[in-house]
Design an enzyme around this catalytic site. Structure first.
Site, PDB file in Angstrom:
ATOM      1  N   ASP A  79       0.782  -1.198  -0.026  1.00 16.67           N
ATOM      2  CA  ASP A  79      -0.006   0.319  -0.067  1.00 16.67           C
ATOM      3  C   ASP A  79       0.824   1.254   0.093  1.00 16.67           C
ATOM      4  O   ASP A  79       0.581   2.269  -0.698  1.00 16.67           O
ATOM      5  CB  ASP A  79      -0.971   0.128   1.252  1.00 16.67           C
ATOM      6  CG  ASP A  79      -1.726  -1.098   1.352  1.00 16.67           C
ATOM      7  OD1 ASP A  79      -2.499  -1.515   0.450  1.00 16.67           O
ATOM      8  OD2 ASP A  79      -1.300  -2.182   2.259  1.00 16.67           O
ATOM      9  N   HIS A  85      -4.460  -3.519   6.344  1.00 17.71           N
ATOM     10  CA  HIS A  85      -4.375  -3.620   5.183  1.00 17.71           C
ATOM     11  C   HIS A  85      -5.729  -4.001   4.661  1.00 17.71           C
ATOM     12  O   HIS A  85      -6.023  -5.192   4.275  1.00 17.71           O
ATOM     13  CB  HIS A  85      -3.223  -4.947   4.860  1.00 17.71           C
ATOM     14  CG  HIS A  85      -3.245  -5.219   3.422  1.00 17.71           C
ATOM     15  ND1 HIS A  85      -2.959  -4.251   2.417  1.00 17.71           N
ATOM     16  CD2 HIS A  85      -3.847  -6.270   2.811  1.00 17.71           C
ATOM     17  CE1 HIS A  85      -3.095  -5.050   1.320  1.00 17.71           C
ATOM     18  NE2 HIS A  85      -3.756  -6.234   1.467  1.00 17.71           N
TER      19      HIS A  85
END
Ligand code: NAX
Length: 326
Positions: A159, A187
């Site tokens: 990410d 996440h």
């Protein structure tokens, strides 16, 4: 020549491992002077496929590979390992609710946590990639009471790297020009990619992009990037996930560059008011094999609200598996 380090990889016949293993074997993760022994774990039905992957690793004749083992037993695969990359997980099947997915993975990660506790190196560094990664890491950690709880981490580096790429493209810069990006939280789609501290070529990123682009384009694009890859490729992110796992462990073991930080999901120590014990992504610096949360950053109301939303999701995931935690 240094003594080899033992690296366990679970889900070793899966698609992420198919790129990750070759990067680890070539020295991208632990250094070009660091031999490695790969200890690969799969479920029994995938052992034949795993043999094929090992044949290909053999065929690369990597100078740094000092040995490869295969097993379907965590106590064998985790024996004396210095690094454990927990990639294998139960994917969401048809009709499976989020709760079922959490429970199926809780079963896998509690067994693996116990095995790490019993047989891994006392300093083992654990990275959980398999989803739901943060909560899987929590389950493994809770099942390994003899190991340092701080050594259980989950991956939000993909990410982080996605956020670097989006901001670099928007500002016509290179990813290496972007510093001090942050991913906060889980996440998952509730993660909060935060550019309030970021700089591009030394200038504050917030002054280089429109606020509207940040809120309505950048944040959702990073949050939804995994889904966009599945739509385009017909399969989930694999090489980029493998590459980010290499980045996560390399920086943890070998250190982060001066003047910058990375995002890692780690057990919260209460910093920034995040509930202690949750595996939450923070900005961290690493040195001598240890990470430290970057302290003292200003958190405005916009950030606080988003940090709380993703914290709340992690609480709910934890509460959903509470009956399975020791
Ligand atoms: P694959 O389905 O290709 O491979 C998973 C492998 O794990 C399979 O070979 C399976 O046999 C094995 N496995 C299942 N249970 C196991 C167990 N108990 N012990 C050992 N091996 C086991 O999935 P892949 O695309 O490689 O993705 C792996 C995991 O990474 C998934 O959970 C996925 O959701 C997650 N991801 C996490 C990301 C992150 O940033 N944290 C991004 C990429 C990816 O979506």
């Amino acid at each position: 020549m240094k003594a080899p380090m033992r690296v366990a990889v679970t889900g070793a016949a899966g698609q992420i491992a198919y790129s990750l293993l070759f990067r680890v074997a070539s020295g991208d993760m632990l250094g070009k002077d660091q031999p490695v022994i790969l200890q690969l774990l799969e479920i029994t039905p995938a052992l034949d496929a795993l043999k094929g992957v090992v044949m290909e690793l053999d065929d690369c004749a990597f100078p740094l590979v000092a040995g490869i083992t295969m097993s379907d037993k965590p106590e064998e695969a985790f024996k004396d390992v210095d690094v454990a990359l927990l990639v294998g997980a139960r994917p969401r099947g048809p009709g499976m609710e989020r709760k079922d997915l959490l429970e199926a993975n809780a079963a896998i990660f509690s067994v693996q946590g116990k095995a790490l506790n019993d047989v891994a190196s006392r300093d083992v560094k654990v990275l959980v990639v398999g989803n739901p990664a943060n909560t899987n890491a929590l389950i493994a950690q809770r099942n390994a009471p003899d190991l340092n709880p701080a050594n259980f981490t989950a991956m939000t580096r993909l990410d982080h790297n996605r956020a670097l790429a989006q901001l670099a493209a928007k500002t016509d810069a290179h990813t290496t020009d972007v510093k001090q990006m942050i991913i906060w939280g889980n996440h998952s789609a509730t993660q909060y990619p935060d550019i309030s501290q970021a700089t591009v070529k030394g200038q504050a990123a917030s002054g280089l992009v429109a606020r509207d682009w940040y809120e309505t384009d950048f944040i959702p694009t990073v949050q939804q990037r995994g889904a966009a890859i599945i739509k385009a490729r017909g399969a989930s992110s694999a090489a980029s996930a493998g590459s980010s796992a290499v980045d996560h462990v390399r920086d943890w073991v070998l250190g982060t560059p001066a003047g910058d930080w990375v995002s890692m999901a780690i057990p919260s120590d209460g910093s920034y008011g995040i509930e202690k014990g949750l595996i939450y992504s923070f900005p961290v610096t690493c040195k001598n094999g240890r990470y430290e949360i970057v302290q003292g950053l200003d958190i405005d109301d916009f950030s606080r609200e988003r940090m709380s939303v993703t914290e709340q999701e992690l609480r709910e995931e934890r509460d959903g598996v509470a009956h399975l935690l020791p």
